[in-house]
Design an enzyme around this catalytic site. Structure first.
Site, mmCIF file in Angstrom:
data_model
loop_
_atom_site.group_PDB
_atom_site.id
_atom_site.type_symbol
_atom_site.label_atom_id
_atom_site.label_comp_id
_atom_site.label_asym_id
_atom_site.label_seq_id
_atom_site.Cartn_x
_atom_site.Cartn_y
_atom_site.Cartn_z
ATOM 1 N N GLY A 155 0.821 -1.208 0.000
ATOM 2 C CA GLY A 155 0.000 0.000 0.000
ATOM 3 C C GLY A 155 0.852 1.255 0.000
ATOM 4 N N GLY A 165 2.588 3.766 1.464
ATOM 5 C CA GLY A 165 3.115 4.040 2.798
ATOM 6 C C GLY A 165 3.677 5.435 2.961
ATOM 7 N NE ARG A 166 8.708 6.510 -0.428
ATOM 8 C CZ ARG A 166 9.882 6.887 -0.899
ATOM 9 N NH1 ARG A 166 10.521 7.876 -0.319
ATOM 10 N NH2 ARG A 166 10.427 6.285 -1.930
ATOM 11 C CE LYS A 191 8.291 7.929 -4.474
ATOM 12 N NZ LYS A 191 8.970 7.419 -5.687
ATOM 13 N N GLY A 247 6.941 7.718 6.331
ATOM 14 C CA GLY A 247 6.015 8.320 5.384
ATOM 15 C C GLY A 247 6.591 9.473 4.586
ATOM 16 N NE ARG A 277 5.032 8.572 -9.086
ATOM 17 C CZ ARG A 277 5.197 7.555 -8.238
ATOM 18 N NH1 ARG A 277 4.151 6.882 -7.807
ATOM 19 N NH2 ARG A 277 6.400 7.236 -7.812
ATOM 20 N NE ARG A 316 0.876 1.256 -6.920
ATOM 21 C CZ ARG A 316 1.982 1.976 -6.914
ATOM 22 N NH1 ARG A 316 3.119 1.417 -7.266
ATOM 23 N NH2 ARG A 316 1.970 3.240 -6.554
ATOM 24 C CG ASP A 327 5.120 -3.352 -5.149
ATOM 25 O OD1 ASP A 327 5.754 -4.402 -5.339
ATOM 26 O OD2 ASP A 327 5.622 -2.338 -4.631
ATOM 27 C CG ASP A 345 6.454 3.221 -7.747
ATOM 28 O OD1 ASP A 345 6.186 4.331 -7.258
ATOM 29 O OD2 ASP A 345 5.699 2.243 -7.648
#
Length: 481
Positions: free
Chosen positions: A81, A83-84, A103, A116, A166, A173, A242, A252
């Protein structure tokens, strides 16, 4: 800036509603006006800073963190998930809906032991590299803004913090599908598949087997993506499920990098200790990830499990064939010959073998090949230690080029429009980060300008076209979490 959020129409387990955490003393480092204009975003400086630092939630935004699982280096992780990261919402333009995500915006229920936050270095890296990929015509998420938080984060040392805004077609995903499939939540999985079709591939909604068609669409999108990665020497570095999008975008940018010298086994990522995601492995890993998606969709493809497996396997087999041919076509095009002839594939493979044996720079070899169409060039030959072998290859290559092309001047122009002179060199990116940590952002801003025109040679940017010296080479990159 008008925001909506289609995700909040999904069941509650798909996300957590959570606002970004405010930061102490934000400052705007760079704002992507070109991207903002394409999204019809028209904001004042104060709004830009407040919204994209997470200090003010924009009107109409319902911020959420997305839930997903994923295979990381081949091992399934039941719960991952955002997380940040926090999704502010979606913005619409003539091409469709785009997610706006912060992000480094603070902890969520998916943070596990993380803080985070993001260090500034990964923010700068993603901004530069995602812009480079976009201008190389490679499907990618993009960076709208980079903000310094005025706070520090604890990594190996204390580093300045940053937040990246972003923009992506979505953040769905393969790992999103794996979350629900692994829990056998079939109704939720069907809702997710229908949502993905509506968001990305609405043209298949009315087809009889639209879940099989979804797999085909994702396979085709990823085939195009990975083929283009290979053609420019890009290594994603962490192709976990992911990080593998349904939209077919690069996303990512953690320990990613571009090749300097060519080697199919090249790895930069510090966490890829066994070379799973090496440069040459990327097509097969993409196939592996698609197989994971197929496993999630298999029950919807056909009630007869044997038939469903047969249909899904055919998609995966076709992906491998299609991707291999796409890579051959793109790579042959880079040297001015047809990709449809088997004998030309041999010419290409010989060049790659010579490049590997001579540790020739990937980008400069292809860029300078236009200079040896009719005569020799020191800029090309100095890339090779063994001059005899490359001389023989050139003789054979020129014979093919001359048989297929009647206008070599036109071909030279085409080659220079295909093969970039500027990529975000790893050592240059690191220099930009190092300077930024000293509050000097000039290198970062200059690099962003350089990568926007990757095919256009400019004398003032000559240093960005040079391969690194041995002592300048970056051997390891880091994900920044």
């Amino acid at each position: 800036m008008k925001l909506s959020n289609s995700y909040i129409g999904l069941p509650e387990e798909f996300y957590q509603s959570i606002d970004p955490s405010p930061v102490k003393d934000p400052s705007l480092l760079v704002f992507n006006n070109e991207l903002a204009n394409s999204l019809n975003i028209n904001l004042g400086n104060e709004e830009i800073l407040n919204y994209f630092s997470g200090n003010v939630v924009p009107k109409g935004s319902v911020p959420i963190a997305l839930n997903y699982a994923g295979h990381q280096f081949g091992n399934f992780v039941h719960q991952l998930g955002d997380g940040r990261a926090v999704l502010l919402g979606e913005i619409n333009n003539k091409e469709g809906n785009y997610d706006l995500q912060l992000k480094g915006s603070g902890q969520t229920m998916f943070s596990r032991q993380g803080d985070g936050r993001s260090a500034l270095g990964p923010v700068i890296r993603e901004y530069i590299l995602s812009e480079a990929m976009h201008h190389l015509d490679i499907p990618t998420s993009r960076a709208l803004a980079a903000v310094s938080t005025g706070e520090h984060v604890a990594r190996d040392t204390f580093e300045p913090g940053g937040i990246l805004t972003r923009v992506a077609k979505s953040h769905l995903r393969v790992g999103t599908f794996e979350y629900f499939a692994s829990r056998q939540q079939w109704e939720d999985l069907k809702i997710l598949a229908d949502f993905a079709i509506q968001r990305h591939y609405p043209e298949i909604r009315e087809l009889d087997n639209h879940y099989l068609e979804l797999l085909k669409k994702v396979a085709s999108s990823q085939s195009e993506l990975v083929s283009k990665w290979m053609s420019v020497g890009f290594i994603h570095g962490v192709m976990n499920t992911d990080n593998f999008t349904i939209s077919g975008e690069t996303i990512d940018y953690g320990p990613c990098a571009f090749l300097d010298e060519y080697h199919p086994g090249k790895v930069f990522s510090s966490i890829d200790q066994n070379g799973r995601y090496a440069f040459g492995n990327q097509p097969s890993i993409a196939s592996w990830n698609l197989a994971s998606l197929a496993g999630c969709l298999i029950a919807f493809i056909d009630k007869d499990s044997d038939k469903a497996n047969e249909l899904a396997t055919a998609v995966l087999d076709n992906f491998s064939i299609e991707t291999n041919q796409r890579i051959l076509d793109l790579m042959c095009k880079k040297i001015g010959i047809s990709g449809s002839k088997e004998e030309n594939h041999s010419i290409l493979r010989r060049l790659l073998k010579i490049m590997m044996e001579n540790q020739a720079d990937y980008t400069l070899t292809f860029r300078n090949i236009s200079k040896v169409l009719t005569e020799n060039s020191d800029e090309f030959f100095q890339l090779f230690k063994d001059k005899n072998e490359i001389h023989q290859w050139l003789k054979d290559w020129r014979a093919v080029v001359n048989s297929e092309n009647s206008d070599l001047m036109h071909l030279e122009k085409n080659l220079n429009e295909i093969n970039p002179i500027y990529i975000p060199r790893n050592h240059q990116v690191q220099q930009a980060i190092d300077k930024a940590y000293e509050n000097d952002f000039s290198k970062m801003l200059e690099m962003i300008d350089v990568v926007k025109r990757p095919f256009e040679e400019k004398p003032q940017y000559s240093s960005y076209a040079e391969a690194p010296l041995d002592e300048q080479k970056v051997q390891r990159t880091f994900c920044g979490t």
